[in-house]
Write a protein that holds these residues in place. Structure first.
Motif, PDB file in Angstrom:
ATOM      1  N   LEU A 282       0.840  -1.217   0.000  1.00  0.00           N
ATOM      2  CA  LEU A 282       0.000   0.000   0.000  1.00  0.00           C
ATOM      3  C   LEU A 282       0.871   1.262   0.000  1.00  0.00           C
ATOM      4  O   LEU A 282       0.590   2.229  -0.704  1.00  0.00           O
ATOM      5  N   LEU A 283       1.949   1.203   0.790  1.00  0.00           N
ATOM      6  CA  LEU A 283       2.791   2.400   0.930  1.00  0.00           C
ATOM      7  C   LEU A 283       3.458   2.809  -0.382  1.00  0.00           C
ATOM      8  O   LEU A 283       3.728   3.986  -0.597  1.00  0.00           O
ATOM      9  N   ILE A 284       3.706   1.807  -1.234  1.00  0.00           N
ATOM     10  CA  ILE A 284       4.388   2.126  -2.504  1.00  0.00           C
ATOM     11  C   ILE A 284       3.430   1.979  -3.697  1.00  0.00           C
ATOM     12  O   ILE A 284       3.858   1.859  -4.832  1.00  0.00           O
ATOM     13  N   SER A 285       2.129   2.008  -3.393  1.00  0.00           N
ATOM     14  CA  SER A 285       1.143   1.828  -4.468  1.00  0.00           C
ATOM     15  C   SER A 285       1.024   3.100  -5.308  1.00  0.00           C
ATOM     16  O   SER A 285       1.534   4.159  -4.948  1.00  0.00           O
ATOM     17  N   ASP A 286       0.303   2.978  -6.426  1.00  0.00           N
ATOM     18  CA  ASP A 286       0.165   4.082  -7.369  1.00  0.00           C
ATOM     19  C   ASP A 286      -0.847   5.102  -6.818  1.00  0.00           C
ATOM     20  O   ASP A 286      -2.048   4.830  -6.787  1.00  0.00           O
ATOM     21  N   CYS A 287      -0.345   6.241  -6.353  1.00  0.00           N
ATOM     22  CA  CYS A 287      -1.233   7.277  -5.811  1.00  0.00           C
ATOM     23  C   CYS A 287      -0.484   8.610  -5.818  1.00  0.00           C
ATOM     24  O   CYS A 287       0.743   8.631  -5.925  1.00  0.00           O
ATOM     25  N   GLU A 288      -1.234   9.692  -5.718  1.00  0.00           N
ATOM     26  CA  GLU A 288      -0.578  11.013  -5.602  1.00  0.00           C
ATOM     27  C   GLU A 288      -0.380  11.385  -4.135  1.00  0.00           C
ATOM     28  O   GLU A 288       0.534  12.114  -3.792  1.00  0.00           O
ATOM     29  N   ILE A 289      -1.310  10.897  -3.292  1.00  0.00           N
ATOM     30  CA  ILE A 289      -1.285  11.284  -1.877  1.00  0.00           C
ATOM     31  C   ILE A 289      -1.280  10.032  -1.009  1.00  0.00           C
ATOM     32  O   ILE A 289      -2.106   9.129  -1.202  1.00  0.00           O
ATOM     33  N   LEU A 290      -0.353   9.993  -0.049  1.00  0.00           N
ATOM     34  CA  LEU A 290      -0.266   8.845   0.864  1.00  0.00           C
ATOM     35  C   LEU A 290      -0.494   9.340   2.293  1.00  0.00           C
ATOM     36  O   LEU A 290       0.134  10.310   2.723  1.00  0.00           O
ATOM     37  N   ILE A 291      -1.390   8.648   3.001  1.00  0.00           N
ATOM     38  CA  ILE A 291      -1.675   9.051   4.384  1.00  0.00           C
ATOM     39  C   ILE A 291      -1.415   7.879   5.331  1.00  0.00           C
ATOM     40  O   ILE A 291      -2.262   6.992   5.474  1.00  0.00           O
ATOM     41  N   PRO A 292      -0.228   7.829   5.937  1.00  0.00           N
ATOM     42  CA  PRO A 292      -0.009   6.791   6.940  1.00  0.00           C
ATOM     43  C   PRO A 292      -0.757   7.190   8.214  1.00  0.00           C
ATOM     44  O   PRO A 292      -0.473   8.233   8.791  1.00  0.00           O
ATOM     45  N   ALA A 293      -1.739   6.395   8.623  1.00  0.00           N
ATOM     46  CA  ALA A 293      -2.571   6.782   9.776  1.00  0.00           C
ATOM     47  C   ALA A 293      -2.791   5.579  10.694  1.00  0.00           C
ATOM     48  O   ALA A 293      -3.881   5.377  11.229  1.00  0.00           O
ATOM     49  N   ALA A 294      -1.728   4.776  10.851  1.00  0.00           N
ATOM     50  CA  ALA A 294      -1.870   3.595  11.707  1.00  0.00           C
ATOM     51  C   ALA A 294      -0.825   3.611  12.820  1.00  0.00           C
ATOM     52  O   ALA A 294      -1.115   3.992  13.953  1.00  0.00           O
ATOM     53  N   ILE A 295       0.397   3.231  12.486  1.00  0.00           N
ATOM     54  CA  ILE A 295       1.438   3.081  13.518  1.00  0.00           C
ATOM     55  C   ILE A 295       2.748   3.743  13.069  1.00  0.00           C
ATOM     56  O   ILE A 295       2.856   4.204  11.942  1.00  0.00           O
ATOM     57  N   GLU A 296       3.730   3.736  13.972  1.00  0.00           N
ATOM     58  CA  GLU A 296       4.985   4.425  13.701  1.00  0.00           C
ATOM     59  C   GLU A 296       5.937   3.594  12.833  1.00  0.00           C
ATOM     60  O   GLU A 296       5.710   2.401  12.612  1.00  0.00           O
ATOM     61  N   ASN A 297       6.981   4.269  12.337  1.00  0.00           N
ATOM     62  CA  ASN A 297       8.087   3.647  11.591  1.00  0.00           C
ATOM     63  C   ASN A 297       7.653   2.791  10.395  1.00  0.00           C
ATOM     64  O   ASN A 297       8.138   1.675  10.210  1.00  0.00           O
ATOM     65  N   GLN A 298       6.767   3.317   9.582  1.00  0.00           N
ATOM     66  CA  GLN A 298       6.290   2.593   8.406  1.00  0.00           C
ATOM     67  C   GLN A 298       7.067   2.972   7.143  1.00  0.00           C
ATOM     68  O   GLN A 298       7.302   2.149   6.275  1.00  0.00           O
ATOM     69  N   ILE A 299       7.454   4.237   7.044  1.00  0.00           N
ATOM     70  CA  ILE A 299       8.196   4.699   5.867  1.00  0.00           C
ATOM     71  C   ILE A 299       9.649   4.829   6.318  1.00  0.00           C
ATOM     72  O   ILE A 299       9.969   5.636   7.193  1.00  0.00           O
ATOM     73  N   THR A 300      10.486   3.959   5.749  1.00  0.00           N
ATOM     74  CA  THR A 300      11.849   3.815   6.270  1.00  0.00           C
ATOM     75  C   THR A 300      12.869   3.975   5.135  1.00  0.00           C
ATOM     76  O   THR A 300      12.490   4.169   3.972  1.00  0.00           O
TER      77      THR A 300
END
Ligand code: NAD
Length: 415
Positions: A282-300
């Motif tokens: 999901l984090l690297i899926s095709d989108c213009e806007i990404l909203i991490p709204a769950a837990i910490e340290n997801q984008i590394t």
């Protein structure tokens, strides 16, 4: 993915970076690096089976130059002092960024929160309040909910503190049930605030929200209300997830319908047989806007380079590691940092406190309108600092916040 990042070290690094941009005096930096007060208590609790267990609780009061300390209380087995200090420090900056007259604090009790009965949780909460009653108060330090604490926990805090002090102290805690002085609009505030920051960030990048594909990690309180508002703005919500995994539909999802499904089945996965994707994908899926709204340290450091989004708006606290931040900045991705993006919640907590102190209740429309004004102002304040110094939005938010705290300190003076 790296989960071993020490939040205290991250908090100190961020502060040092802001301090060097502001060319702060080393002595001033030393004041800000340390919490003003650390309260640690060992809380004996009678369990339902008659045994007595002792849990360690903390209240860390980082800074009150701009107003009473403010911050949540979390119940979790992994609560530790380093984490609570870092979280308290971030609260100082968060309140300063949105310019509300509070300082920063955080509390926590190391306990098996998930496995406590309601009665055990109530006894633990009341005992904790009894042990810290002289350290909190409407004009001193105002707790709020956090991980595994909720409006019921806040009702117990309000009740116990009022019993000890001998009067109904509505303003001692926020996040209370509406019936006990809680604010209308608090439930939606954080998610709506995330959506408002997303809208403003899209303007900066000339992204038409009606064309924009949005991927959201998580589908709890923050993620859901962010999704609901962005859907109203006309965005295409292409991905949603929870701890079981995610779903991806390039044609867009209706968040209200997905939530109905999740409430029936316990997960978004399986909704209309839509394609399942992992949280990592999901984090690297095709989108213009990404909203991490769950837990910490997801984008590394490991996945930042693969991110396709042009804008990341941090609904969660600490979803992006410092290593990832550098990669994203070089790539030209706009990251709206947590202390700005998810500050709608603390802003409405402040409004709850104002209503309590005024002994008055505002309508939801008024609360949310005032929250939007604060967030939009804060967004452009941060954007202007980022342009002025040529720095990323997180560093800019820190620079703005630290400057406001230092200005207050200088005006008040140190004897
Ligand atoms: P929540 O418990 O309501 O929702 C959390 C969501 O994350 C759930 O959908 C859960 O399924 C999902 N999740 C859990 N583990 C996951 C994993 N490993 N991968 C993907 N998804 C996972 O919590 P919330 O109140 O929505 O808070 C979310 C984040 O926002 C937290 O970081 C919190 O600290 C932060 N935050 C919340 C508020 C607020 O007002 N609620 C305010 C500021 C910041």
């Amino acid at each position: 993915m790296s989960h071993k990042i020490n939040p205290y070290e991250v908090a100190i690094k961020q502060l040092e970076k802001a301090s060097s941009i502001l060319k702060l005096d080393q002595q001033v930096l030393e004041v800000l690096k340390r919490p003003q007060k650390i309260i640690m208590v060992n809380i004996p609790v009678k369990m339902d089976d008659g045994t007595i267990k002792t849990f360690t609780g903390y209240r860390v009061q980082h800074n009150n130059f701009r107003g009473p300390y403010k911050g949540g209380i979390r119940y979790h087995p992994e609560v530790n002092l380093d984490e609570v200090i870092a979280l308290a420090m971030w609260m100082t900056w968060k309140c300063a960024v949105v310019d509300i007259p509070f300082g920063g604090a955080k509390g926590g009790v190391a306990c098996p929160a998930k496995y406590l009965s309601q009665a055990e949780k109530e006894r633990l909460t009341r005992k904790f309040v009894e042990m810290i009653a002289d350290e909190i108060g409407e004009e001193i330090d105002i707790p709020a909910p956090d991980v595994y604490t909720d409006s019921q926990t806040m009702a117990w805090i309000f009740d116990e503190y009022s019993r000890i002090k001998g009067y109904p102290a509505y303003g001692v805690v926020t996040g209370k049930p509406i019936e006990l002085g809680g604010s209308k609009g608090r439930t939606q505030a954080t998610g709506y605030g995330v959506a408002i920051c997303t809208r403003e960030a899209a303007k900066v990048y000339n992204i038409d929200l009606k064309e924009a594909k949005v991927a959201i990690q998580g589908f709890g309180n923050v993620a859901y209300y962010a999704a609901e508002k962005l859907y109203q703005f006309g965005c295409k919500i292409v991905a949603i997830s929870d701890s079981q995994g995610g779903i991806y539909d390039p044609n867009g999802l209706d968040p209200i319908d997905v939530m109905n499904y999740k409430q029936k089945t316990g997960s978004v996965v399986g909704y209309k047989n839509i394609r399942k994707i992992s949280n990592e994908a999901l984090l690297i899926s095709d989108c213009e806007i990404l909203i991490p709204a769950a837990i910490e340290n997801q984008i590394t450091g490991e996945n930042a380079d693969k991110i396709k989004a042009k804008i990341i708006v941090e609904g969660a606290n600490g979803p992006t590691t410092p290593e990832a931040d550098e990669i994203l900045f070089k790539k030209g991705v706009l990251v709206v940092p947590d202390i700005l993006a998810n500050a709608g919640g603390v802003t409405v907590s402040y409004f709850e406190w104002v209503q309590n102190m005024q002994k008055y209740q505002w309508e939801e429309e008024e609360v949310l309108r005032k929250m939007e004004e604060k967030l939009v102002k804060a967004f452009y304040d941060v954007l202007n600092v980022s342009k002025q110094y040529g720095i990323d939005m997180r560093t800019a938010a820190m620079v703005l916040a630290v400057k406001r705290v230092v200005d207050a300190m200088k005006l008040r003076g140190i004897r």
